[in-house]
Design a protein around this motif. Structure first.
Motif, PDB file in Angstrom:
ATOM      1  N   LEU A 135       0.820  -1.216   0.000  1.00  0.00           N
ATOM      2  CA  LEU A 135       0.000   0.000   0.000  1.00  0.00           C
ATOM      3  C   LEU A 135       0.854   1.266   0.000  1.00  0.00           C
ATOM      4  N   GLY A 267      -9.817   3.247   3.175  1.00  0.00           N
ATOM      5  CA  GLY A 267      -9.376   2.789   1.846  1.00  0.00           C
ATOM      6  C   GLY A 267      -9.726   1.336   1.662  1.00  0.00           C
ATOM      7  N   LEU A 271      -7.244   1.704  -1.704  1.00  0.00           N
ATOM      8  CA  LEU A 271      -5.815   1.823  -1.359  1.00  0.00           C
ATOM      9  C   LEU A 271      -4.955   0.807  -2.105  1.00  0.00           C
ATOM     10  N   VAL A 283      -3.430   7.088  -5.494  1.00  0.00           N
ATOM     11  CA  VAL A 283      -3.340   7.106  -4.030  1.00  0.00           C
ATOM     12  C   VAL A 283      -2.282   8.101  -3.530  1.00  0.00           C
ATOM     13  N   TRP A 292      -5.029   4.113   8.468  1.00  0.00           N
ATOM     14  CA  TRP A 292      -5.662   3.625   7.249  1.00  0.00           C
ATOM     15  C   TRP A 292      -6.478   2.368   7.585  1.00  0.00           C
ATOM     16  N   THR A 294      -8.348  -0.882   5.626  1.00  0.00           N
ATOM     17  CA  THR A 294      -8.521  -1.520   4.319  1.00  0.00           C
ATOM     18  C   THR A 294      -9.035  -2.940   4.483  1.00  0.00           C
TER      19      THR A 294
END
Ligand SMILES: Cc1ncc(COP(=O)(O)O)c(C=O)c1O
Length: 464
Positions: A135, A267, A271, A283, A292, A294
């Motif tokens: 990421l 995300g 992401l 991104v 973050w 995900t």
């Protein structure tokens, strides 16, 4: 033979026969995917009700339970693992992740503590690190493996709440929110409801957030941000569930950081664009955030359930999540439950490790690129036939209107019951639309062409 040994033999035999039955049933299921309808028919759903009766008085042989489940349960499942399921942002489970999930269940590991599962704890730590790298997030970022993006948002926002209140001299874990200094939470008008739910559970309130207006693609407007300071949690989004659009992180993050705000990114799927050199520009800027959320069960195709909360500030995440008790023996290793809301949980980090190990960096990039190409093909085919695509197809999401709301709904209903593919409805900026979300590693060009042909046929045959 000793009586004790005999009993062990028969227990072992019953485990093995249940697993053999499951392996055969799983293979039969996978082989049926090309010919069965994606959504189960009403007869299959009705037949499945036979599994829902009263609990029998007596025991059932484990292999027979699996056989029953396969015979009556399998046909009533949605064929999410086929290449023609385009609902939500889900679909597909990589072979290594799928098989690892069986192994993890067989091992029966509890992933709360290193001492309870060295392999579960170590592979989770490795998989978190691999994810961080894929990421493009800062080195040293910590992470917990949770059930999905909802819990990942919750976990990361708990770390944000801890740190901001701690700076103001308030220990939220000890004293709760009664009488705490006020925090401001800023979200885009298109924030996913799971983010708002997480804020609600954390006592930060769904309604008292400051909502920032968005543009036609659902992106937060950088020119409409309110005043940000070190009492602010700013929530950005990488990948809108409908349009696939990204908030303009590169324009927003530098000033937000200087103001001392905590920047959180939802995300869930977007992401992962970072894994592809062709899409990583989308991104740009999000790496400046503090936390973050995900999903690995979305684009990386790890299977349910698997999400990650990633937080730059280790200490804040641990302060929000960890718990202690004399009987919970700690080691010098990373203790998984220091990073997640749960203590006991399945070792889903092993499945994540297995799926990422199968893909490598190239495989993850390929999934992103291939599914985005498929999405563009859907958009082009629909547009060429005269139908309105409502979003800029920047990622793997397509929104199409077939005309009036009634006509679009009729086309969706017919598609869902005919069974070639499955797409769901949404309303995008006041207009009823069909969502096509291409997320599966298994979707081929042929799947796309077959599905597109049926969409176009039903849309042309439907009046209105
Ligand atoms: C942007 C976004 N955030 C959060 C979620 C919730 O994810 P989950 O269902 O894995 O909790 C989704 C689901 O599609 C999403 O698209």
């Amino acid at each position: 033979m000793l009586p004790q040994m005999k009993r062990e033999r028969s227990e072992q035999a019953s485990r093995i026969s249940a697993l053999r039955q499951a392996a055969q049933s799983a293979v039969d299921y996978l082989e049926s995917l090309d010919t069965r309808p994606v959504a189960p028919g009403p007869e299959s759903v009705a037949a499945m009700r036979a599994l829902c009766g009263p609990l029998p008085e007596g025991k059932t042989d484990p292999a027979e339970v699996v056989r029953l489940l396969s015979e009556l349960g399998g046909p009533a499942s949605m064929a999410i693992s086929s290449g023609r399921f385009f609902g939500f942002v889900i679909g597909g489970c990589l072979p290594a992740a799928m098989a690892a999930s069986w192994l993890v269940s067989t091992w029966d590991q509890n992933a709360g503590l290193w001492v309870a599962t060295p392999v579960g704890a170590a592979l989770e730590e490795t998989a978190v690190e691999w994810t961080r790298e894929l990421l493009g997030l800062p080195e040293g970022t910590a992470g917990g493996v949770v059930t999905g993006a909802t819990l990942a948002n919750f976990t990361a926002l708990a770390a944000a709440r801890h740190r901001l209140l701690e700076r103001l001299g308030w220990d939220v874990e000890a004293d709760g929110l009664f009488g705490a200094p006020e925090l401001k939470v800023v979200v885009g008008d298109e924030a996913h409801p799971s983010l708002l739910k997480s804020l609600a559970i954390l006592g930060l309130g769904k309604k008292r957030v400051v909502r920032v207006p968005v543009d036609r693609q659902g992106r937060m407007r950088a020119d409409a941000l309110p005043h940000l300071d070190d009492r602010t949690i700013l929530c950005l989004q990488a990948g809108n569930v409908n349009s696939g659009a990204f908030d303009p992180a590169a324009a927003i993050c530098p000033a937000a950081r200087s103001a001392g705000a905590w920047i959180h990114v939802d995300g869930a799927f977007g992401l992962w664009a970072a894994a592809s050199p062709k899409y990583s520009h989308l991104v740009k800027g999000f790496e400046q955030a503090d936390s973050w959320a995900t999903d690995a069960h979305k684009w990386p195709n790890i299977g349910y359930d698997c999400g990650l909360a990633l937080v730059r500030d280790h200490a804040a995440l641990r302060a929000a999540m960890s718990l202690r008790a004399a009987y919970l023996e700690r080691t010098e290793h990373r203790e998984p439950s220091d990073y997640t809301p749960e203590l006991s949980r399945r070792a889903r980090g092993v499945e994540l490790w297995a799926g990422l190990r199968q893909l490598g960096k190239a495989g993850m990039a390929e999934i992103v690129e291939r599914t985005c190409v498929h999405a563009r093909r859907f958009a082009e085919g629909l547009r060429t036939a005269g139908f309105e695509v409502l979003n800029e197809v920047v990622l793997n999401q397509v929104l199409v209107s077939f005309g009036t709301a009634e006509k679009t709904s009729r086309v969706i209903a017919r598609l869902q019951s005919e069974g070639t593919c499955w797409c769901g409805p949404t309303v995008w900026q006041g207009k009823t639309a069909m969502r096509i979300s291409v997320s599966s590693w298994v979707t081929t060009e042929e799947d796309v062409e077959r599905s597109l042909a049926v969409m176009l046929r039903f849309a042309k045959e439907s009046s209105g």
